[in-house]
Design a protein around this motif. Structure first.
Motif, PDB file in Angstrom:
ATOM      1  N   LEU A 125     117.321  95.237  11.704  1.00 50.21           N
ATOM      2  CA  LEU A 125     118.063  96.394  11.224  1.00 50.21           C
ATOM      3  C   LEU A 125     118.553  96.201   9.789  1.00 50.21           C
ATOM      4  CD1 LEU A 125     120.126  97.392  14.390  1.00 50.21           C
ATOM      5  CD2 LEU A 125     118.108  98.521  13.441  1.00 50.21           C
ATOM      6  N   PRO A 148     117.487 102.110   5.181  1.00 54.14           N
ATOM      7  CA  PRO A 148     118.626 102.852   5.744  1.00 54.14           C
ATOM      8  C   PRO A 148     118.308 104.318   6.045  1.00 54.14           C
ATOM      9  CG  PRO A 148     119.310 101.556   3.840  1.00 54.14           C
ATOM     10  CD  PRO A 148     117.817 101.486   3.894  1.00 54.14           C
ATOM     11  N   PRO A 177     115.913 106.689  10.823  1.00 51.18           N
ATOM     12  CA  PRO A 177     116.841 106.828  11.953  1.00 51.18           C
ATOM     13  C   PRO A 177     116.567 105.799  13.037  1.00 51.18           C
ATOM     14  CG  PRO A 177     115.215 108.602  11.956  1.00 51.18           C
ATOM     15  CD  PRO A 177     115.003 107.844  10.685  1.00 51.18           C
ATOM     16  N   VAL A 178     117.636 105.370  13.699  1.00 49.32           N
ATOM     17  CA  VAL A 178     117.550 104.380  14.781  1.00 49.32           C
ATOM     18  C   VAL A 178     118.249 104.945  16.011  1.00 49.32           C
ATOM     19  CG1 VAL A 178     118.306 102.102  15.559  1.00 49.32           C
ATOM     20  CG2 VAL A 178     117.415 102.391  13.242  1.00 49.32           C
ATOM     21  N   ARG A 205     124.042  99.719  12.519  1.00 45.52           N
ATOM     22  CA  ARG A 205     122.792 100.180  11.902  1.00 45.52           C
ATOM     23  C   ARG A 205     122.380  99.321  10.720  1.00 45.52           C
ATOM     24  NH1 ARG A 205     119.065 100.574   9.617  1.00 45.52           N
ATOM     25  NH2 ARG A 205     117.692 102.326   9.084  1.00 45.52           N
ATOM     26  N   ASP A 206     123.349  98.715  10.019  1.00 43.19           N
ATOM     27  CA  ASP A 206     122.999  97.871   8.865  1.00 43.19           C
ATOM     28  C   ASP A 206     122.775  96.414   9.254  1.00 43.19           C
ATOM     29  OD1 ASP A 206     125.550  96.967   9.382  1.00 43.19           O
ATOM     30  OD2 ASP A 206     126.425  97.651   7.494  1.00 43.19           O
ATOM     31  N   GLU A 234     126.629 106.063  15.208  1.00 43.61           N
ATOM     32  CA  GLU A 234     125.221 106.442  15.289  1.00 43.61           C
ATOM     33  C   GLU A 234     124.347 105.289  14.804  1.00 43.61           C
ATOM     34  OE1 GLU A 234     122.223 109.981  13.677  1.00 43.61           O
ATOM     35  OE2 GLU A 234     124.383 110.092  13.304  1.00 43.61           O
ATOM     36  N   GLY A 235     123.296 105.008  15.549  1.00 45.21           N
ATOM     37  CA  GLY A 235     122.377 103.948  15.172  1.00 45.21           C
ATOM     38  C   GLY A 235     122.804 102.558  15.594  1.00 45.21           C
ATOM     39  N   ALA A 236     123.999 102.419  16.166  1.00 47.74           N
ATOM     40  CA  ALA A 236     124.464 101.115  16.642  1.00 47.74           C
ATOM     41  C   ALA A 236     123.948 100.860  18.053  1.00 47.74           C
ATOM     42  CB  ALA A 236     125.988 101.044  16.619  1.00 47.74           C
TER      43      ALA A 236
END
Length: 306
Positions: free
Chosen positions: A50, A55, A58-59, A157-158, A180-182
């Motif tokens: 990730l 970035p 989308p995840v 996400r990062d 979101e994305g976590a």
């Protein structure tokens, strides 16, 4: 679906499947593919992936898809599915159970039972993963995840790995503040001392009640709509004359009105359209607009995501 160029997808020690099928494992058994279906080897692998991923991509984490409609146009970007290496469970002092994000609710409840830990029995009635339960504050039989969660470990996400106390998750009915994305990779639950036989009896009662009242052997997605305050969604649906209602290959369950079924050849569009028909009929009958509990993801066939 948009196309990601190969260099956009970082290396992974686990597996990466372009155009990976989601219909193979989600409960409705229908819908489009993931642009990239990613199964990381471990937390470090997921974190590194990730952090290196553009970035802009989308995840979306997906567990076993027991509460999911995947639209027919598929899911752009990366879908993360945690493999069995994320399903480990450990008993800790103080009647605590540490579960990987990929562990099934029934497995967590069974481990607690075997250790004489009460209070987690309701997880027997939640057909998803611990990570999914944390994310949506899953609940059943008078209890919810917020009642037992001590803390959860997230891969953001990062790529950062953080452990959040339950209070930080901002729980409300079927909702949390998981970003979101976590991805929820681990959860620590707390119970109380209990008798193994009594705990097992309660789990058996929950299993029998679910079997008697819910269409567990059908292609379904679990409870479709949230219960409005002071009401039961199924009662409103039944009162509006929707029991057994059909649209294409989809049907409102006659056994439990808050479940939608794929009769075998339903598209995701059939299922979602049936849900919207139910919402409109309930609104017209009772004035209540039901809210979706099932998560709907991805793009309509030939259209943008919504």
């Amino acid at each position: 679906m948009s196309t990601l160029t190969a260099p956009t997808i970082p290396l992974l020690n686990g597996s990466i499947a372009p155009g990976g099928s989601l219909a193979d494992f989600i409960w409705f058994r229908t819908g489009g593919p993931a642009e990239w279906l990613v199964r990381p080897k471990d937390v470090a692998d997921l974190s590194a992936f990730l952090s290196a991923l553009d970035p802009a991509v989308p995840v979306l984490p997906v567990g076993v898809g027991s509460n999911l409609i995947v639209r027919d146009g598929g899911v752009p970007g990366v879908v993360i599915r945690l493999p069995k290496s994320f399903a480990r469970i450990a008993i800790e002092p103080g009647e605590r159970v540490r579960a990987g994000g990929g562990a099934m609710g029934i497995t967590v409840a069974s481990a607690a039972r075997d250790a004489g830990i009460a209070g987690l029995e309701f997880l027997r009635g939640i057909p998803g993963t611990a990570g999914g339960a944390v994310r949506m504050n899953a609940g059943a039989y008078g209890r919810e995840t917020a009642d037992i969660l001590v803390e959860a470990t997230l891969v953001l996400r990062d790529g950062r790995v953080e452990t959040w106390p339950a209070a930080r998750l901002g729980y409300s009915y079927r909702h949390s503040a998981v970003p979101e994305g976590a991805i929820v990779v681990e959860a620590l639950f707390a119970g109380v001392p209990g008798d193994t036989a009594a705990i097992g009896a309660e789990m058996d009662r929950i299993a029998a009640e679910r079997e008697a009242s819910q269409p567990l052997r059908s292609r379904t997605g679990g409870s479709t709509f949230k219960n409005p305050p002071g009401e039961k969604a199924w009662r409103l649906i039944d009162a509006a004359g929707c029991r057994g209602l059909r649209h294409g290959g989809a049907q409102v369950s006659e056994k439990h009105c808050n479940f939608l079924l794929n009769l075998g050849d339903a598209t995701a569009a059939d299922i979602e359209a049936l849900g919207e028909m139910v919402r409109e009929r309930v609104r017209a009958h009772s004035g209540v607009m039901l809210e979706w509990e099932i998560q709907r993801i991805g793009q309509y066939d030939g259209a943008s995501s919504g």
